[in-house]
Scaffold this motif. Structure first.
Motif, PDB file in Angstrom:
ATOM      1  N   ALA B  46       0.811  -1.124  -0.035  1.00 18.17           N
ATOM      2  CA  ALA B  46       0.006  -0.137   0.137  1.00 18.17           C
ATOM      3  C   ALA B  46       1.029   1.355   0.129  1.00 18.17           C
ATOM      4  O   ALA B  46       0.490   2.271  -0.338  1.00 18.17           O
ATOM      5  CB  ALA B  46      -0.926  -0.016   1.323  1.00 18.17           C
ATOM      6  N   CYS B  47       1.797   1.240   0.673  1.00 20.76           N
ATOM      7  CA  CYS B  47       2.767   2.464   0.827  1.00 20.76           C
ATOM      8  C   CYS B  47       3.929   2.369  -0.427  1.00 20.76           C
ATOM      9  O   CYS B  47       4.592   3.527  -0.308  1.00 20.76           O
ATOM     10  CB  CYS B  47       3.298   2.693   2.044  1.00 20.76           C
ATOM     11  SG  CYS B  47       5.021   1.636   2.390  1.00 20.76           S
ATOM     12  N   GLU B  48       3.791   1.682  -1.342  1.00 23.10           N
ATOM     13  CA  GLU B  48       4.784   1.770  -2.525  1.00 23.10           C
ATOM     14  C   GLU B  48       6.164   1.469  -2.055  1.00 23.10           C
ATOM     15  O   GLU B  48       6.928   2.343  -2.391  1.00 23.10           O
ATOM     16  CB  GLU B  48       4.399   3.005  -3.482  1.00 23.10           C
ATOM     17  CG  GLU B  48       2.896   3.047  -3.425  1.00 23.10           C
ATOM     18  CD  GLU B  48       2.485   3.530  -4.834  1.00 23.10           C
ATOM     19  OE1 GLU B  48       3.219   4.319  -5.348  1.00 23.10           O
ATOM     20  OE2 GLU B  48       1.614   3.004  -5.329  1.00 23.10           O
ATOM     21  N   ALA B  49       6.345   0.487  -1.134  1.00 25.84           N
ATOM     22  CA  ALA B  49       7.800   0.187  -0.979  1.00 25.84           C
ATOM     23  C   ALA B  49       8.514   1.353   0.124  1.00 25.84           C
ATOM     24  O   ALA B  49       9.836   1.513   0.052  1.00 25.84           O
ATOM     25  CB  ALA B  49       8.670   0.061  -2.007  1.00 25.84           C
ATOM     26  N   CYS B  93       8.779  -5.491   0.360  1.00 24.56           N
ATOM     27  CA  CYS B  93       9.330  -4.408  -0.633  1.00 24.56           C
ATOM     28  C   CYS B  93      10.835  -4.121  -0.205  1.00 24.56           C
ATOM     29  O   CYS B  93      11.513  -3.406  -0.769  1.00 24.56           O
ATOM     30  CB  CYS B  93       8.687  -3.143  -0.343  1.00 24.56           C
ATOM     31  SG  CYS B  93       8.837  -2.500   1.369  1.00 24.56           S
TER      32      CYS B  93
HETATM   33  S1  FES Z   1       4.799  -1.734   0.814  1.00 25.85           S
HETATM   34 FE1  FES Z   1       4.689  -0.709   2.609  1.00 25.85          FE
HETATM   35  S2  FES Z   1       5.988  -1.391   3.923  1.00 25.85           S
HETATM   36 FE2  FES Z   1       6.486  -2.396   2.021  1.00 25.85          FE
END
Ligand code: FES
Ligand SMILES: Cc1cc2nc3c(=O)[nH]c(=O)nc-3n(C[C@H](O)[C@H](O)[C@H](O)COP(=O)(O)OP(=O)(O)OC[C@H]3O[C@@H](n4cnc5c(N)ncnc54)[C@H](O)[C@@H]3O)c2cc1C
Lengths: 533, 125
Positions: B46-49, B93
Motif C-alpha cells: 500500500a505505501c509503495e515500498a 518491499c
Molecule cells: S509496501 Fe509498505 S512497507 Fe512494504
C-alpha cells in the motif's frame, strides 16, 4: 451476537501484544485511553431508527435470479481507506459492479488527508491506489454530499438520508469513520482557553475545514501536556517539537506554520493513566520522538525496569522491542537540551485550572494511580494522592468516536455500527439486508491504514458473498444513483466529481510549488469549490 | 521492469493464501513485492515500498531468511504491526532478489478470516 465470539477469539490471537489501552479488546496503536465518565454519556444517546429494515422488507424475497445479468449497484458513504479499499475489492471481483461513493467534503481520502501527519508523506502513498480505483469507469465519486444526519442533538441535516439511497442501490456501505472525540469529563475541560481535543488540533493543522476556527495560540507558554499515550498523542507532541524548517517542507498548512513561527512551546509531557507496558503508541512513532534534535527525553527509569521485570518473558516481540526502545531512549537521552519531552505514567487528569482573569489554562491537577488486576488487563486505581502540573496548553488525545446516523443501527456503548464481519445487524442480532460497514465505523477508531484495509477487504468479501449467493439485499429495481444526483442538482446542490477533485488538487500542487512544499491545502469548503470553476 | 525470459530468471516460490504454491521467476535486484505484483499475486504494498505500511509482509523459509542481512530497525518497526508476524517474517518491499536466494519460498500470510462468509449457509437457492 451470534457469530461474534469465535471471531473475536481469532482476532485476539492475531493482535496479541499489540493490544493496549482499549478496554473493549481493541488492537493496536491509533487509540489510547478511555476514561470512565463518557461511557455513561454514551448510553444516553438517542435511540436508533430502523427505517432501512422496514424499507427493504417488502423487497427481500424478490428476485435474486437476475443478479447474474444485471449490474450490482453499491453506494459507499465516506471516502477514507475504509470506503476506498472496500470499493477496490468489489470492483476487482465483481466485474458488473458499479459504485457511487458519497463524501461529505468536496475532497476525498478522509483521515489520510486530515489525520495522517504532514511529516509522514510516505503513508499517504496509499492515495495512488485510491486514484486508480477512481479511474475505473464503474466508479463515481459524489463529493460535497453528506449522507445520514447524525443522531446527536443539534446536528446539521445531511444532504441525503440513507433511506434516499436505499431505493436506488443493491447495497449500502457505511464507512463514514469517527466523527467526534472522546472527552475526559473533568471540570473546565471545555471552558478554558488552551485545552483542546487532539482531534481538533490535528484537523486544524491538516486543513480540515470544520476545525479552522479553532483557537490555537502556542505563544503564551513553554509547556504543553498531551493526555493519552497513543500515536495521535505522539503526532501532536512531534508537531510541537519538530524544527520548523523541517515542517516547512511538508504540506502542513501555512496558517499553522505562521502559528508555529511564534511558538514558545519547549516542553511536552505525554501523560497516561497506566504504565509503560500499556502504552498504545508503536515503535515507529516512538523512534521519531527519540530522534528529535535538541530534545531531552525523560521518563521514570525505575518504573520501566520494575514493569519489565514483572512482565518477564510474557512480552511478545512488538512489545519487547517497544520496551527496549524506551530503555535505549532513557540511556541515550542528552540532558539539558533546549527542548524536552517526557512520558509520565500512572496519572489521571482530575481538573483543569485556569487564570481567573482571562480564562486561560494554568495547570492540570492529576490523580496518581497504581495498577491493579491481571497481567493482560491491568486497571488504573486511584491512590488518592494528587499533584499539579503547570502548563498553558493541554491536548486530550484519548480517542476518536463514531456517531450514529439516522436510519441505521448504532451501538452507542461500543461506538460502532453493530456488524458481523461487516454485515450490519440490529439490536436483536438480526441481519439488516443490504447494509454493510467498514473502517473505523465497523471496528472502532483503532488501527493503522493496513488494518483498516484488511478490515475493508473482509467487508468486501461479505458483500460479494451475499451478492453471489443470492442473499437478500436491497435489490433495487432502479438503475442506480442518477436520480439521486438529479434531485441534488435540482435543489441547486453542487456535486463534486473525482475530476473536479483533481482540479482542486492540481491547484494545491501549484500553490505548494510556489511555497516550496508538496502541496498547500485549501482549508475552506468555499475555496475548494471555487477552485473547480 | 521486463520479465525474465523463461528459464533465465531467479526461481521464487510463493505460497498463496489458498495454500497453493506458485513458482515464478525474478530479475536480480527486484524486490519480492515487485516479483509478486508482476505475477498478479495478492500482495498489497500500500505505501509503495516506503516502509510505512506492512501490507507487503511475507513469511520466508528459514534457510532463505538466514541468508539475508538483518532487517533494519525501521523495517522491524513496521513488521511489529503486521498480521500474523512470525520469526521469519520480512517486508516484501525490502527483500531484494539475488542469485543466492534462488529457490526462496515466501508465504503470503492469510488475511483476517471472514467467519460470516465461511460459516453462513445460503438461504436461497
Ligand atoms: S509496501 Fe509498505 S512497507 Fe512494504
Ligand atoms: C491523527 C491520526 C493520524 C494517523 N496516522 C496514521 C499513520 O501515520 N499511518 C497509518 O497507517 N494510519 C494512521 N492513522 C489511521 C488511519 O487514518 C485510519 O486507519 C483510517 O483513516 C480509517 O479509515 P476510515 O475510512 O474508517 O475513516 P476516515 O479516514 O475517517 O474516512 C471517513 C470519511 O467519511 C466522511 N464522512 C463522514 N461523515 C459522512 C457522511 N455523513 N456522509 C458522507 N461522508 C462522510 C469523512 O469526511 C471521511 O472522508 C491515523 C489516524 C489519525 C486519527
Amino acid at each position: 451476537m451470534m457469530f461474534k465470539t469465535k471471531r473475536d477469539d481469532e482476532e485476539e490471537e492475531q493482535h496479541q501484544g499489540q493490544e493496549s489501552d482499549n478496554e473493549e479488546g481493541g488492537n493496536t496503536d491509533r487509540e489510547i485511553e478511555m476514561e470512565g465518565p463518557e461511557a455513561e454519556d454514551a448510553e444516553m444517546e438517542e435511540e436508533t431508527v430502523w427505517s432501512i429494515q422496514e424499507l427493504s422488507c417488502s423487497k427481500i424475497c424478490s428476485g435474486s435470479e437476475d443478479r447474474v445479468s444485471r449490474s450490482f449497484k453499491v453506494a459507499v458513504v465516506g471516502s477514507g481507506p475504509g470506503g476506498f479499499y472496500t470499493a477496490h475489492r468489489i470492483l476487482k471481483q465483481v466485474p458488473q459492479s458499479s459504485i457511487d461513493m458519497y463524501e461529505a467534503l468536496p475532497v476525498p481520502h478522509g483521515l489520510v488527508r486530515f489525520g495522517v501527519a504532514p511529516d509522514h508523506p510516505e503513508v499517504k502513498n496509499v492515495i495512488n491506489t485510491f486514484d486508480e480505483v477512481a479511474e475505473n469507469p464503474n466508479f463515481r465519486f459524489i463529493g460535497n454530499t453528506s449522507v445520514g444526519t447524525f443522531v446527536t442533538p443539534g446536528s446539521k441535516k445531511a444532504d441525503l438520508e440513507v433511506a434516499d439511497l436505499a431505493q436506488h442501490y443493491d447495497a449500502i456501505l457505511l464507512a463514514y469513520g469517527a466523527h467526534e472525540d472522546r472527552v475526559l469529563g473533568v471540570p473546565n475541560e471545555k471552558s478554558l482557553r488552551g485545552v483542546m481535543a487532539a482531534r481538533s488540533f490535528v484537523g486544524f493543522y491538516n486543513g480540515l475545514p470544520s476545525e479552522q476556527d479553532l483557537d490555537v495560540d502556542l505563544s503564551k507558554t513553554d509547556t504543553a501536556v498531551v493526555i493519552g499515550q497513543g500515536n495521535v498523542a505522539l503526532d501532536v507532541a512531534r508537531i510541537l517539537l519538530t524544527p520548523l524548517e523541517d515542517l516547512k517542507k511538508t504540506d502542513l498548512t501555512e496558517k499553522m506554520i505562521k502559528i508555529l513561527e511564534k511558538s514558545t512551546v519547549k516542553h511536552v509531557h505525554v501523560i497516561g493513566r497506566r504504565g509503560p507496558l500499556e502504552v498504545a503508541f508503536t515503535s515507529k512513532e516512538l523512534r521519531e520522538m527519540l530522534q528529535l534534535p535538541g530534545t531531552t527525553f525523560h521518563m521514570d527509569r525505575n518504573l520501566l525496569a520494575s514493569e519489565m521485570e514483572r512482565a518477564g518473558k510474557s512480552l511478545d516481540r512488538p512489545r519487547k522491542r517497544l520496551m527496549g526502545l524506551l530503555e535505549k531512549g532513557i540511556k541515550e537521552s542528552k540532558p539539558n537540551q533546549p527542548k524536552s519531552w517526557s512520558l509520565q505514567f500512572l496519572r489521571s487528569p482530575l481538573e483543569f485550572s485556569g487564570d481567573g482573569k482571562d480564562g486561560t489554562l494554568k495547570a492540570i491537577k492529576l490523580g496518581i494511580n497504581r495498577l491493579e488486576g491481571e497481567d493482560n488487563n491491568r486497571r488504573a486505581a486511584a491512590t488518592g494522592a494528587k499533584e499539579e502540573l503547570e502548563c498553558g496548553l493541554a491536548f486530550r488525545s484519548i480517542g476518536y468516536k463514531s456517531v450514529g446516523i439516522q436510519g441505521v443501527p448504532f451501538d452507542s456503548r461500543k461506538g460502532i455500527v453493530p456488524n458481523v464481519d461487516g454485515k450490519v445487524i440490529d439490536e436483536n442480532s438480526n441481519i439488516v439486508p443490504g447494509l454493510y460497514a467498514s473502517g473505523w465505523l465497523k471496528r472502532g477508531p483503532i488501527g493503522v491504514i493496513a488494518s483498516t484495509m484488511a478490515d475493508a477487504y473482509q467487508t468486501a468479501d461479505t458483500i460479494i458473498s451475499d451478492w453471489t449467493r443470492g442473499e437478500p439485499m436491497l435489490d433495487s429495481l432502479s438503475s442506480g444513483g442518477a436520480p439521486v444526483l438529479d434531485i441534488l442538482r435540482s435543489k441547486g446542490h453542487k456535486v463534486v466529481s473525482y475530476q473536479d477533485w483533481k482540479k482542486i488538487e492540481q491547484k494545491e500542487f501549484e500553490m505548494g510549488t510556489r511555497l516550496g512544499k508538496p502541496r498547500e491545502k485549501f482549508v475552506s469548503v468555499d475555496e475548494m469549490l471555487k477552485a473547480i470553476d | 521492469m521486463p520479465r525474465p525470459a523463461p528459464g533465465q530468471g531467479i526461481k521464487v516460490n510463493f505460497i498463496t493464501r489458498e495454500g497453493e504454491t506458485v513458482t515464478v521467476e525474478a530479475n536480480e535486484g527486484e524486490s519480492l513485492l515487485d516479483v509478486a505484483r508482476a505475477n498478479d499475486l495478492d500482495v498489497e504494498g500500500a505505501c509503495e515500498a516506503s516502509l510505512a505500511c506492512s501490507t507487503c509482509h511475507l513469511i520466508l523459509d528459514d534457510d532463505s531468511f538466514s541468508k539475508l542481512e538483518e532487517p533494519s530497525d525501521e523495517e522491524n518497526d513496521m513488521l511489529d504491526l503486521a498480521f500474523g508476524l512470525s520469526d521469519t517474517s520480512r517486508l516484501g518491499c525490502q527483500v531484494l532478489m539475488t542469485k543466492e536466494l534462488a529457490g526462496l519460498t515466501a508465504k503470503i500470510p492469510s488475511a483476517t478470516r471472514n467467519m460470516y462468509v465461511d460459516g453462513a449457509k445460503p438461504k436461497h437457492h
